[in-house]
Design an enzyme around this catalytic site. Structure first.
Site, PDB file in Angstrom:
ATOM      1  N   SER A 121     -63.331   0.042 -51.770  1.00  0.00           N
ATOM      2  CA  SER A 121     -62.609  -0.420 -50.649  1.00  0.00           C
ATOM      3  C   SER A 121     -63.845  -0.884 -49.232  1.00  0.00           C
ATOM      4  O   SER A 121     -63.716  -0.370 -48.583  1.00  0.00           O
ATOM      5  CB  SER A 121     -61.232  -0.390 -50.363  1.00  0.00           C
ATOM      6  OG  SER A 121     -61.262  -1.247 -49.060  1.00  0.00           O
TER       7      SER A 121
HETATM    8  N1  LIG Z   1     -57.699  -6.430 -42.872  1.00  0.00           N
HETATM    9  C1  LIG Z   1     -57.524  -5.428 -44.042  1.00  0.00           C
HETATM   10  C2  LIG Z   1     -57.993  -5.883 -45.572  1.00  0.00           C
HETATM   11  C3  LIG Z   1     -57.288  -4.825 -45.984  1.00  0.00           C
HETATM   12  C4  LIG Z   1     -57.130  -5.462 -47.366  1.00  0.00           C
HETATM   13  O1  LIG Z   1     -57.392  -6.646 -47.998  1.00  0.00           O
HETATM   14  N2  LIG Z   1     -57.760  -4.341 -48.673  1.00  0.00           N
HETATM   15  C5  LIG Z   1     -57.934  -4.510 -49.814  1.00  0.00           C
HETATM   16  C6  LIG Z   1     -59.194  -3.687 -50.949  1.00  0.00           C
HETATM   17  S1  LIG Z   1     -60.356  -3.976 -50.035  1.00  0.00           S
HETATM   18  C7  LIG Z   1     -56.319  -4.150 -50.428  1.00  0.00           C
HETATM   19  O2  LIG Z   1     -55.313  -2.996 -49.988  1.00  0.00           O
HETATM   20  N3  LIG Z   1     -55.596  -4.989 -51.362  1.00  0.00           N
HETATM   21  C8  LIG Z   1     -54.894  -4.923 -52.235  1.00  0.00           C
HETATM   22  C9  LIG Z   1     -53.565  -5.839 -52.479  1.00  0.00           C
HETATM   23  O3  LIG Z   1     -53.505  -6.469 -51.307  1.00  0.00           O
HETATM   24  O4  LIG Z   1     -52.618  -5.477 -52.722  1.00  0.00           O
HETATM   25  C10 LIG Z   1     -58.669  -4.194 -43.110  1.00  0.00           C
HETATM   26  O5  LIG Z   1     -59.029  -4.730 -42.588  1.00  0.00           O
HETATM   27  O6  LIG Z   1     -57.653  -3.210 -43.233  1.00  0.00           O
END
Ligand SMILES: N[C@@H](CCC(=O)N[C@@H](CS)C(=O)NCC(=O)O)C(=O)O
Length: 217
Positions: free
Chosen positions: A12
């Site tokens: 991530s």
């Molecule tokens: N803007 C957020 C984005 C976080 C994000 O979307 N992370 C993704 C992985 S890169 C995630 O956890 N996705 C899983 C989901 O949405 O269920 C940050 O900077 O922390």
């Protein structure tokens, strides 16, 4: 001494941005892997911590819970930084850092997500011509933000660099940066030379392998 728990996954980009801050500050966080491939972020226990079910999420030693990498980075620098150079207190300097952070959050990361999510969930290939166009526009903006300066917000490395290199070092495996973006390419190399860069490098290499089978040649 461990000062808090970081829920994360190396793959991530936003989690890697926090890993860079951890190393830059010389603090130690307990890393708790949230396996997105097993949908662990959707467990009731994790949603209790972060209803948005994303990584990274941070739980400080005093119990403070923070999700979103940008918020976590700012908090860690404010609480554990020996000085404010990674996130200046000076309002004008901070505003430039904030603008870059919002650019990552509002433009660059959503571009990555639009490519990766359909790949992750449905095996869809990328990048489409439209995605290439969008990303090249963003590379162009970033090149202009730099305009000869070494770092995204000027002469000093800040959390804006950590945020942007985490996503750019992933995206460039899907849409390479054109050689005309000389400042941007030099900035990527400069980031790679940071003594603690491996905090991002390991996951960026894993990301490259992850996307390889899904790339439109
Ligand atoms: N803007 C957020 C984005 C976080 C994000 O979307 N992370 C993704 C992985 S890169 C995630 O956890 N996705 C899983 C989901 O949405 O269920 C940050 O900077 O922390």
């Amino acid at each position: 001494m461990v000062v808090g728990k970081l829920y994360m996954l190396d793959l991530s980009p936003p989690a890697r941005a926090v890993l860079l801050v951890e190393k830059a500050l010389g603090i130690e966080l307990e890393h708790i892997i949230v396996d997105l491939f097993k949908s662990e972020q959707n467990s009731a226990e994790y949603k209790q911590l972060n209803p948005q079910h994303t990584v990274p999420c941070y739980v400080d030693e005093d119990g403070t819970i923070i999700s979103d990498s940008h918020a976590i980075m700012a908090y860690l620098v404010g609480k554990y930084g020996k000085n404010d150079s990674l996130y200046p207190k000076d309002l004008a300097k901070r505003a430039v850092v904030d603008q870059r952070l919002h650019f990552e959050s509002g433009n660059v990361f959503p571009t990555l997500r639009v490519m990766v999510f359909p790949m992750w969930t449905g095996g869809e290939k990328c990048p489409t011509p439209k995605q290439i166009e969008t990303l090249n526009t963003q590379y162009d903006f970033l090149n202009k933000f730099l305009s000869g300066k070494p770092w995204m917000a000027g002469n000093t490395v800040t959390i804006a660099d950590f945020s942007l290199i985490s996503s750019i070092s992933s995206l460039l495996h899907m849409v390479p940066i054109d050689s005309k973006y000389t400042d941007l390419l030099a900035w990527v190399k400069r980031c790679e030379q940071l003594p603690y860069y491996e905090a991002n490098g390991k996951g960026a290499r894993a990301f490259k392998e992850f996307v390889k089978p899904f790339l439109i040649q």
